[in-house]
Scaffold this active site. Structure first.
Site, mmCIF file in Angstrom:
data_model
loop_
_atom_site.group_PDB
_atom_site.id
_atom_site.type_symbol
_atom_site.label_atom_id
_atom_site.label_comp_id
_atom_site.label_asym_id
_atom_site.label_seq_id
_atom_site.Cartn_x
_atom_site.Cartn_y
_atom_site.Cartn_z
ATOM 1 N N ASN A 95 0.857 -1.184 0.000
ATOM 2 C CA ASN A 95 0.000 0.000 0.000
ATOM 3 C C ASN A 95 0.896 1.237 0.000
ATOM 4 O O ASN A 95 1.482 1.585 1.018
ATOM 5 C CB ASN A 95 -0.908 -0.008 1.232
ATOM 6 C CG ASN A 95 -1.796 1.220 1.319
ATOM 7 O OD1 ASN A 95 -1.911 1.994 0.371
ATOM 8 N ND2 ASN A 95 -2.429 1.400 2.475
ATOM 9 N N TRP A 96 0.972 1.897 -1.157
ATOM 10 C CA TRP A 96 1.833 3.075 -1.258
ATOM 11 C C TRP A 96 1.222 4.313 -0.601
ATOM 12 O O TRP A 96 1.907 5.326 -0.442
ATOM 13 C CB TRP A 96 2.126 3.367 -2.732
ATOM 14 C CG TRP A 96 3.201 2.504 -3.308
ATOM 15 C CD1 TRP A 96 3.636 1.291 -2.844
ATOM 16 C CD2 TRP A 96 4.003 2.785 -4.461
ATOM 17 N NE1 TRP A 96 4.640 0.799 -3.635
ATOM 18 C CE2 TRP A 96 4.888 1.697 -4.642
ATOM 19 C CE3 TRP A 96 4.051 3.837 -5.373
ATOM 20 C CZ2 TRP A 96 5.811 1.639 -5.683
ATOM 21 C CZ3 TRP A 96 4.967 3.784 -6.415
ATOM 22 C CH2 TRP A 96 5.845 2.700 -6.564
ATOM 23 N N LYS A 97 -0.064 4.240 -0.259
ATOM 24 C CA LYS A 97 -0.751 5.380 0.352
ATOM 25 C C LYS A 97 -0.578 6.633 -0.527
ATOM 26 O O LYS A 97 -0.574 6.519 -1.752
ATOM 27 C CB LYS A 97 -0.289 5.586 1.789
ATOM 28 C CG LYS A 97 -0.439 4.305 2.624
ATOM 29 C CD LYS A 97 -0.165 4.513 4.089
ATOM 30 C CE LYS A 97 -0.335 3.204 4.855
ATOM 31 N NZ LYS A 97 -0.175 3.378 6.304
ATOM 32 N N GLU A 120 -5.022 -5.125 10.622
ATOM 33 C CA GLU A 120 -4.052 -4.071 10.866
ATOM 34 C C GLU A 120 -4.391 -3.348 12.167
ATOM 35 O O GLU A 120 -5.254 -2.472 12.181
ATOM 36 C CB GLU A 120 -4.051 -3.057 9.714
ATOM 37 C CG GLU A 120 -3.528 -3.605 8.409
ATOM 38 C CD GLU A 120 -3.116 -2.477 7.465
ATOM 39 O OE1 GLU A 120 -2.008 -2.550 6.933
ATOM 40 O OE2 GLU A 120 -3.892 -1.531 7.298
ATOM 41 N N GLY A 127 2.633 2.289 10.841
ATOM 42 C CA GLY A 127 3.579 3.382 10.671
ATOM 43 C C GLY A 127 4.270 3.845 11.938
ATOM 44 O O GLY A 127 4.965 4.859 11.927
ATOM 45 N N GLU A 144 -7.082 4.345 7.980
ATOM 46 C CA GLU A 144 -6.934 5.763 7.638
ATOM 47 C C GLU A 144 -8.170 6.279 6.912
ATOM 48 O O GLU A 144 -8.538 7.447 7.060
ATOM 49 C CB GLU A 144 -5.666 5.949 6.803
ATOM 50 C CG GLU A 144 -4.404 5.736 7.626
ATOM 51 C CD GLU A 144 -3.172 5.382 6.817
ATOM 52 O OE1 GLU A 144 -2.131 5.099 7.451
ATOM 53 O OE2 GLU A 144 -3.246 5.363 5.578
ATOM 54 N N SER A 171 3.580 -2.136 10.454
ATOM 55 C CA SER A 171 5.033 -2.119 10.671
ATOM 56 C C SER A 171 5.690 -3.439 10.279
ATOM 57 O O SER A 171 6.619 -3.907 10.939
ATOM 58 C CB SER A 171 5.358 -1.761 12.126
ATOM 59 O OG SER A 171 4.921 -0.447 12.427
ATOM 60 N N HIS A 192 -9.490 0.662 5.038
ATOM 61 C CA HIS A 192 -8.250 0.895 5.775
ATOM 62 C C HIS A 192 -8.534 1.859 6.926
ATOM 63 O O HIS A 192 -9.380 2.743 6.827
ATOM 64 C CB HIS A 192 -7.192 1.482 4.835
ATOM 65 C CG HIS A 192 -5.815 1.501 5.420
ATOM 66 N ND1 HIS A 192 -5.403 2.462 6.324
ATOM 67 C CD2 HIS A 192 -4.754 0.667 5.248
ATOM 68 C CE1 HIS A 192 -4.157 2.223 6.673
ATOM 69 N NE2 HIS A 192 -3.737 1.139 6.031
ATOM 70 N N GLY A 235 2.950 -1.195 4.268
ATOM 71 C CA GLY A 235 2.913 0.221 3.965
ATOM 72 C C GLY A 235 4.248 0.723 3.460
ATOM 73 O O GLY A 235 4.656 0.478 2.329
ATOM 74 N N GLY A 236 4.956 1.461 4.306
ATOM 75 C CA GLY A 236 6.188 2.129 3.911
ATOM 76 C C GLY A 236 7.232 1.225 3.290
ATOM 77 O O GLY A 236 7.954 1.634 2.369
#
Length: 244
Positions: free
Chosen positions: A11-13, A165, A171, A97, A204, A95, A225-226
């Site tokens: 997920n590049w967000k 999640e 994150g 977010e 994470s 998600h 994610g990141g």
């Protein structure tokens, strides 16, 4: 019962410009074929370009959200059919977010999942508790409640993936204990309508802890994610999943 397929989803967000599509090409070059499913979900602006660059590869592309309607007066929104037309195969829904920043409810997530299924997309449906809910001992009640309300009636292993999640681990660099992850994934497996629906862990996930997480029963992959922004990092996670 068929075993759930393994899936590594990135997920590049709200990250990435056209130049960053090269990371997807690097990943595809590293995995010309793969025993596990690999999906990258970039911002909507990059879906078409990324899908075009990955034609013939083992890496698929996904969206990060879709509207419940197939078309209409919904400025700024994207339909599931549009995602599919741009080359997407999956779409992330619910998600944390989106639930927090856009007040999305599980009922809305289920409606979006129906729209995704109608367009031929695989819905990656996210569930997870906040830190306050975890501390109050409400984790399973919250997660299973979200699962029940977020899954549409046609959810199956062919069109749905569930991603756990924990909100407090996204994150932050914090990760639940292996026992905590196992407890939630065992509960999810016992409550999904199709026991072959893949269950992902997200929060994470990085190369350093991926192998330990993938060794947990009922963890069929990860929503990353990141660490999915760079082919080197995400490739190491994909490799760990393939070896699990």
């Amino acid at each position: 019962m068929n075993a759930p397929r393994k899936l590594a989803a990135g997920n590049w967000k709200m990250n990435g410009l056209r130049a960053d599509v090269q990371e997807a090409r690097k990943l595809a070059a590293e995995f010309p074929s793969s025993a596990v499913d690999i999906v990258l979900c970039p911002p909507a602006t990059l879906i078409g370009a990324m899908a075009a660059s990955l034609i013939g590869s083992a890496v698929r592309v996904g969206g990060q959200d879709c509207h419940v309607a197939a078309s209409g007066a919904h400025t700024g929104d994207i339909s599931a059919a549009m995602l599919s037309d741009a080359g997407a195969h999956h779409v992330i829904l619910g998600h944390s977010e989106r639930r927090a920043d856009h007040d999305e409810t599980s009922v809305l997530v289920a409606q979006k999942a129906r729209a995704a299924h109608d367009a031929g997309l695989v819905a990656i449906i996210c569930v997870g508790e906040t830190e306050a809910q975890r501390d109050a001992g409400q984790t399973l009640d919250v997660v299973l409640g979200q699962l029940t309300d977020s899954l549409p009636e046609r959810a199956s292993a062919t069109n749905t993936v569930v991603a756990y999640e924990p909100v407090w681990a996204i994150g932050t660099g914090r990760t639940p204990t292996l026992e905590q992850i196992a407890e939630v994934h065992d509960a999810l497996r016992a409550n999904v309508p199709d026991r072959a629906i893949p269950l992902l862990y997200g929060g994470s996930v990085k190369p350093a802890n991926a192998a330990q997480i993938f060794a947990i029963p009922n963890v069929d992959g990860a929503l990353v994610g990141g660490a999915s922004l760079k082919a080197s990092d995400f490739g190491a996670i994909v490799a760990a999943l393939g070896a699990a």
